[in-house]
Design a protein around this motif. Sequence first.
Motif, PDB file in Angstrom:
ATOM      1  N   ASP A 176       6.189   0.820 -17.854  1.00  0.00           N
ATOM      2  CA  ASP A 176       4.542  -0.168 -17.436  1.00  0.00           C
ATOM      3  C   ASP A 176       5.055  -1.877 -16.426  1.00  0.00           C
ATOM      4  OD1 ASP A 176       2.907  -1.234 -19.324  1.00  0.00           O
ATOM      5  OD2 ASP A 176       3.647  -3.386 -19.604  1.00  0.00           O
ATOM      6  N   ASP A 177       6.356  -1.460 -15.954  1.00  0.00           N
ATOM      7  CA  ASP A 177       6.727  -2.433 -14.773  1.00  0.00           C
ATOM      8  C   ASP A 177       5.838  -1.931 -13.753  1.00  0.00           C
ATOM      9  OD1 ASP A 177       7.480  -4.408 -16.255  1.00  0.00           O
ATOM     10  OD2 ASP A 177       9.544  -3.558 -15.764  1.00  0.00           O
ATOM     11  N   LEU A 178       5.403  -0.518 -13.711  1.00  0.00           N
ATOM     12  CA  LEU A 178       5.003   0.477 -12.479  1.00  0.00           C
ATOM     13  C   LEU A 178       3.771   0.473 -12.085  1.00  0.00           C
ATOM     14  CD1 LEU A 178       6.547   4.114 -12.397  1.00  0.00           C
ATOM     15  CD2 LEU A 178       7.462   2.113 -11.410  1.00  0.00           C
ATOM     16  N   ASP A 179       3.099  -0.524 -11.257  1.00  0.00           N
ATOM     17  CA  ASP A 179       1.919   0.174 -10.400  1.00  0.00           C
ATOM     18  C   ASP A 179       1.281   1.261 -10.862  1.00  0.00           C
ATOM     19  OD1 ASP A 179       1.292  -3.394 -10.530  1.00  0.00           O
ATOM     20  OD2 ASP A 179       2.338  -2.960  -8.840  1.00  0.00           O
ATOM     21  N   ILE A 201      -0.225  -2.194  -1.594  1.00  0.00           N
ATOM     22  CA  ILE A 201      -0.652  -1.466  -0.218  1.00  0.00           C
ATOM     23  C   ILE A 201       0.912  -1.233   0.752  1.00  0.00           C
ATOM     24  CG2 ILE A 201      -2.257  -0.569   2.355  1.00  0.00           C
ATOM     25  CD1 ILE A 201      -4.091  -0.107  -0.749  1.00  0.00           C
ATOM     26  N   GLY A 202       0.969  -1.888   0.883  1.00  0.00           N
ATOM     27  CA  GLY A 202       2.475  -2.276   1.901  1.00  0.00           C
ATOM     28  C   GLY A 202       3.466  -1.467   0.721  1.00  0.00           C
ATOM     29  N   ARG A 203       3.757  -1.412   0.233  1.00  0.00           N
ATOM     30  CA  ARG A 203       5.206  -0.162  -1.507  1.00  0.00           C
ATOM     31  C   ARG A 203       4.491   0.463  -1.275  1.00  0.00           C
ATOM     32  NH1 ARG A 203       4.664  -1.992  -6.307  1.00  0.00           N
ATOM     33  NH2 ARG A 203       3.396  -3.899  -5.929  1.00  0.00           N
ATOM     34  N   PHE A 204       3.148   0.948  -1.075  1.00  0.00           N
ATOM     35  CA  PHE A 204       2.428   2.666  -0.789  1.00  0.00           C
ATOM     36  C   PHE A 204       3.244   3.281   0.214  1.00  0.00           C
ATOM     37  CE2 PHE A 204      -0.628   5.665   0.205  1.00  0.00           C
ATOM     38  CZ  PHE A 204      -1.015   6.382  -1.035  1.00  0.00           C
ATOM     39  N   VAL A 205       2.373   2.251   1.286  1.00  0.00           N
ATOM     40  CA  VAL A 205       2.538   2.306   3.027  1.00  0.00           C
ATOM     41  C   VAL A 205       4.282   2.942   3.046  1.00  0.00           C
ATOM     42  CG1 VAL A 205       2.849   2.452   4.862  1.00  0.00           C
ATOM     43  CG2 VAL A 205       1.229   1.714   4.334  1.00  0.00           C
ATOM     44  N   LYS A 206       5.263   1.777   2.821  1.00  0.00           N
ATOM     45  CA  LYS A 206       7.095   1.973   3.276  1.00  0.00           C
ATOM     46  C   LYS A 206       6.939   3.056   2.249  1.00  0.00           C
ATOM     47  CE  LYS A 206      10.589  -0.626   1.802  1.00  0.00           C
ATOM     48  NZ  LYS A 206      11.550   0.441   1.013  1.00  0.00           N
ATOM     49  N   SER A 207       6.476   4.067   0.764  1.00  0.00           N
ATOM     50  CA  SER A 207       7.195   5.098   0.698  1.00  0.00           C
ATOM     51  C   SER A 207       7.079   6.296   1.296  1.00  0.00           C
ATOM     52  CB  SER A 207       5.813   5.530  -1.247  1.00  0.00           C
ATOM     53  OG  SER A 207       6.343   4.387  -2.360  1.00  0.00           O
ATOM     54  N   ILE A 208       5.679   6.141   1.422  1.00  0.00           N
ATOM     55  CA  ILE A 208       4.829   7.448   2.638  1.00  0.00           C
ATOM     56  C   ILE A 208       5.887   7.255   3.736  1.00  0.00           C
ATOM     57  CG2 ILE A 208       3.240   8.083   4.092  1.00  0.00           C
ATOM     58  CD1 ILE A 208       2.997   8.258   1.673  1.00  0.00           C
ATOM     59  N   PHE A 217       8.444   6.662  -4.290  1.00  0.00           N
ATOM     60  CA  PHE A 217       6.868   5.596  -4.639  1.00  0.00           C
ATOM     61  C   PHE A 217       7.275   4.593  -6.303  1.00  0.00           C
ATOM     62  CE2 PHE A 217       3.812   8.362  -3.090  1.00  0.00           C
ATOM     63  CZ  PHE A 217       2.905   7.590  -2.283  1.00  0.00           C
ATOM     64  N   LYS A 218       8.400   5.059  -7.301  1.00  0.00           N
ATOM     65  CA  LYS A 218       8.726   4.679  -8.024  1.00  0.00           C
ATOM     66  C   LYS A 218       9.845   3.986  -7.504  1.00  0.00           C
ATOM     67  CE  LYS A 218       7.518   7.927 -11.940  1.00  0.00           C
ATOM     68  NZ  LYS A 218       8.073   8.592 -13.389  1.00  0.00           N
ATOM     69  N   ASP A 219      10.486   4.184  -6.771  1.00  0.00           N
ATOM     70  CA  ASP A 219      11.412   3.173  -6.244  1.00  0.00           C
ATOM     71  C   ASP A 219      10.792   1.916  -5.544  1.00  0.00           C
ATOM     72  OD1 ASP A 219      13.382   4.879  -7.083  1.00  0.00           O
ATOM     73  OD2 ASP A 219      13.826   5.264  -4.595  1.00  0.00           O
ATOM     74  N   ASN A 220       9.263   1.722  -5.431  1.00  0.00           N
ATOM     75  CA  ASN A 220       9.008   0.813  -4.956  1.00  0.00           C
ATOM     76  C   ASN A 220       7.786   0.784  -5.685  1.00  0.00           C
ATOM     77  OD1 ASN A 220       9.827   0.537  -2.044  1.00  0.00           O
ATOM     78  ND2 ASN A 220       9.025   2.412  -1.407  1.00  0.00           N
ATOM     79  N   GLY A 221       7.891   0.272  -7.017  1.00  0.00           N
ATOM     80  CA  GLY A 221       7.181   0.593  -8.440  1.00  0.00           C
ATOM     81  C   GLY A 221       6.232   0.737  -8.007  1.00  0.00           C
ATOM     82  N   ILE A 222       5.792   1.945  -8.217  1.00  0.00           N
ATOM     83  CA  ILE A 222       4.203   2.366  -8.118  1.00  0.00           C
ATOM     84  C   ILE A 222       4.322   4.088  -8.719  1.00  0.00           C
ATOM     85  CG2 ILE A 222       2.147   3.555  -6.404  1.00  0.00           C
ATOM     86  CD1 ILE A 222       3.102   2.433  -3.994  1.00  0.00           C
ATOM     87  N   ASN A 223       3.639   4.027 -10.315  1.00  0.00           N
ATOM     88  CA  ASN A 223       2.841   5.527 -10.154  1.00  0.00           C
ATOM     89  C   ASN A 223       2.002   6.268 -10.003  1.00  0.00           C
ATOM     90  OD1 ASN A 223       3.478   7.913 -12.550  1.00  0.00           O
ATOM     91  ND2 ASN A 223       1.855   6.352 -13.294  1.00  0.00           N
ATOM     92  N   VAL A 224       1.939   7.293  -9.081  1.00  0.00           N
ATOM     93  CA  VAL A 224       1.365   8.003  -8.527  1.00  0.00           C
ATOM     94  C   VAL A 224       0.362   9.077  -9.766  1.00  0.00           C
ATOM     95  CG1 VAL A 224       0.024   8.840  -6.289  1.00  0.00           C
ATOM     96  CG2 VAL A 224       1.765   6.976  -6.550  1.00  0.00           C
ATOM     97  N   SER A 225      -0.388   9.278  -9.718  1.00  0.00           N
ATOM     98  CA  SER A 225      -1.471  10.025 -10.564  1.00  0.00           C
ATOM     99  C   SER A 225      -2.249  10.531  -9.189  1.00  0.00           C
ATOM    100  CB  SER A 225      -2.628   9.711 -11.082  1.00  0.00           C
ATOM    101  OG  SER A 225      -1.586   8.770 -12.549  1.00  0.00           O
ATOM    102  N   LEU A 226      -1.671  12.448  -9.172  1.00  0.00           N
ATOM    103  CA  LEU A 226      -2.295  12.630  -8.045  1.00  0.00           C
ATOM    104  C   LEU A 226      -3.592  13.507  -8.615  1.00  0.00           C
ATOM    105  CD1 LEU A 226      -2.357  13.535  -4.415  1.00  0.00           C
ATOM    106  CD2 LEU A 226      -0.599  15.553  -5.485  1.00  0.00           C
ATOM    107  N   ILE A 227      -4.966  13.712  -7.315  1.00  0.00           N
ATOM    108  CA  ILE A 227      -6.072  14.689  -8.063  1.00  0.00           C
ATOM    109  C   ILE A 227      -6.159  15.411  -6.862  1.00  0.00           C
ATOM    110  CG2 ILE A 227      -6.341  14.041 -10.271  1.00  0.00           C
ATOM    111  CD1 ILE A 227      -8.648  11.848  -8.794  1.00  0.00           C
TER     112      ILE A 227
END
Length: 324
Positions: A29-32, A234-241, A57-67
């Motif tokens: 629930d804490d993940l974006d 977006i910043g956290r997303f880029v950090k994950s990439i 991604f999860k380490d940076n607080g993100i849950n990605v749903s990929l399609i």
Amino acid sequence: MKKIIYKIIFIIILFIVVCSYLFNFNKNDDLDNIKLSEVAHSVFYTPMYVAIHNGYFKDNGINVSLITTPGADKVAASVLSGDSDIGFSGSEATIYIYNKNENDYLKSFARLTNKDGSFIVTRKKYKNFKLEDLNGLNIIGGRLNGMPQMTLNYILKKNNINANIDTSVNFDAMASSFIGGLGDAVCLFEPTATEVVSKGFGYKAAAIGAYSGSVPYTSFYAKKSYINDNKDLIGRFVKSIDEGLNHTLNTDSKTLANEIKDEFPSTSLESLTKSIESYKKIEAWPKNSKFTKNDFDRMQDIMILNNAISKKVNFNDLMYDIKN
């Protein structure tokens, strides 16, 4: 007495299970959550899959749903409609949208690749392949004004090669059409190129990326409004990439193949390893996800040569720069 002990044990076990469930629920629930639409599913995008499966991604607080949404035009449409939060395709899609005077247009904020990721697979085996060998051939090249077709045409014209590019075949049908007898050559991404060759249907002649130079071939973008409302995300997303890129560049191909094998369940580990190695050889992945104006302008040069656009778009208008 035994019944009391069993009851106590049962209560303890039940308590542990409930706590475990609540912990995981709260953790997730804490993940974006981000809905990410990719233009194709390819080993070319290994750094992104690494970021997913290695937990960056999860380490940076993100849950990605990929399609997977075949076609850059369809990916862009998905983002504009709100069906996806972030799009992943060639940056040419953002230029097309911008030139249509869309108010809430798309801005790129990170690139994943810096070379064309397709390989020329031919029916005929060439001992020492040269671009001149493509003269007179019919090449299945992808959708008109998509990056694969435009980059191929750019290379052919720059080297005075006279070949026909067949743009009538959908991206996901290019390999099967070639296997079925259409064309003298086809441009395929990995792992499809390696699989077609391994099954005896053709020969891998050359990597288009070896001739195209540095180009922001595939990138991440979102609507202006989404970026403005989610700058930290977006910043956290880029950090994950960037973490995915760094790991990919500094890890051997076999290890990477094991890390992303769940993305390609029908592909052998050997084929995945060979595919990753093919991309490492042409330096398909940049050291970091930042765009450069020179690379963006080269992409626009390719588009202008293909008559996809008539003039260049200002670099700063379509870029969102992550401040480190």
